[in-house]
Design a protein around this motif. Structure first.
Motif, PDB file in Angstrom:
ATOM      1  N   ALA A  29      -3.352  71.059  35.604  1.00 53.19           N
ATOM      2  CA  ALA A  29      -4.688  71.024  36.227  1.00 53.19           C
ATOM      3  C   ALA A  29      -5.091  69.587  36.548  1.00 53.19           C
ATOM      4  CB  ALA A  29      -5.713  71.673  35.305  1.00 53.19           C
ATOM      5  N   ALA A  32      -3.042  68.512  39.548  1.00 55.53           N
ATOM      6  CA  ALA A  32      -3.416  69.261  40.753  1.00 55.53           C
ATOM      7  C   ALA A  32      -4.707  68.726  41.361  1.00 55.53           C
ATOM      8  CB  ALA A  32      -3.561  70.742  40.430  1.00 55.53           C
ATOM      9  N   THR A  33      -5.571  68.167  40.531  1.00 55.57           N
ATOM     10  CA  THR A  33      -6.848  67.663  41.023  1.00 55.57           C
ATOM     11  C   THR A  33      -6.857  66.140  41.171  1.00 55.57           C
ATOM     12  OG1 THR A  33      -7.730  67.569  38.771  1.00 55.57           O
ATOM     13  CG2 THR A  33      -8.129  69.590  40.023  1.00 55.57           C
ATOM     14  N   SER A  34      -5.695  65.519  41.022  1.00 59.21           N
ATOM     15  CA  SER A  34      -5.639  64.055  41.051  1.00 59.21           C
ATOM     16  C   SER A  34      -5.582  63.469  42.459  1.00 59.21           C
ATOM     17  CB  SER A  34      -4.443  63.549  40.240  1.00 59.21           C
ATOM     18  OG  SER A  34      -3.236  63.924  40.863  1.00 59.21           O
ATOM     19  N   ARG A  36      -4.276  63.714  46.820  1.00 57.57           N
ATOM     20  CA  ARG A  36      -3.205  64.001  47.763  1.00 57.57           C
ATOM     21  C   ARG A  36      -1.911  63.249  47.449  1.00 57.57           C
ATOM     22  NH1 ARG A  36      -3.486  65.677  53.524  1.00 57.57           N
ATOM     23  NH2 ARG A  36      -1.471  65.084  54.373  1.00 57.57           N
TER      24      ARG A  36
END
Length: 134
Positions: A29, A32-34, A36
């Protein structure tokens, strides 16, 4: 973001290459949110091994409520991360955004320290709750 490459990268960051599912989900998670950059990086790495299947190829094993990277998994990851030939470097350099540094994964010692701190806070909170109930 390429799921299979991300799993390999997460597992290799743990001391024995083993992580329980809760840790895997949390790290996944976070990555995934870190942004592009991470998604682009895993896509580029995955492109070097187009038929990657971490379970059927024996790169990751399921053990005791978690996953563990195998020696073969480490070797495949190293080969994916190896410097590409000169021709490929020129092609990738033209596609990559300038100045997009990819942050490294947190080191195992940092993670262990955070876990110890969380455990200690939970223990202190439980002790306070027991004392208040008495």
């Amino acid at each position: 973001m390429n799921f299979q490459v991300t799993v390999l990268k997460i597992l290799v960051s743990y001391p024995d290459g083993f992580a329980v599912m809760d840790d895997l989900k949390r790290d996944m998670a976070l990555l995934a949110t870190s942004g592009r950059d991470w998604a682009d990086r895993t896509r580029r790495l995955a492109a070097r091994v187009p038929d990657l299947d971490i379970f059927s190829q024996g790169l990751v094993a399921r053990e005791r409520g978690g996953w563990k990277i195998t020696g073969e998994g480490r070797a495949v990851l190293e080969s994916m991360e190896a410097r590409p030939p000169i021709d490929e470097q020129i092609e990738v350099a033209a596609v990559e955004p300038s100045g997009g540094a990819i942050p490294p994964l947190p080191q195992p010692a940092e993670r262990a320290k955070r876990r110890r701190e969380r455990r200690e806070r939970r223990r202190e909170a439980a002790e306070r709750a027991r004392a208040a109930a008495s």
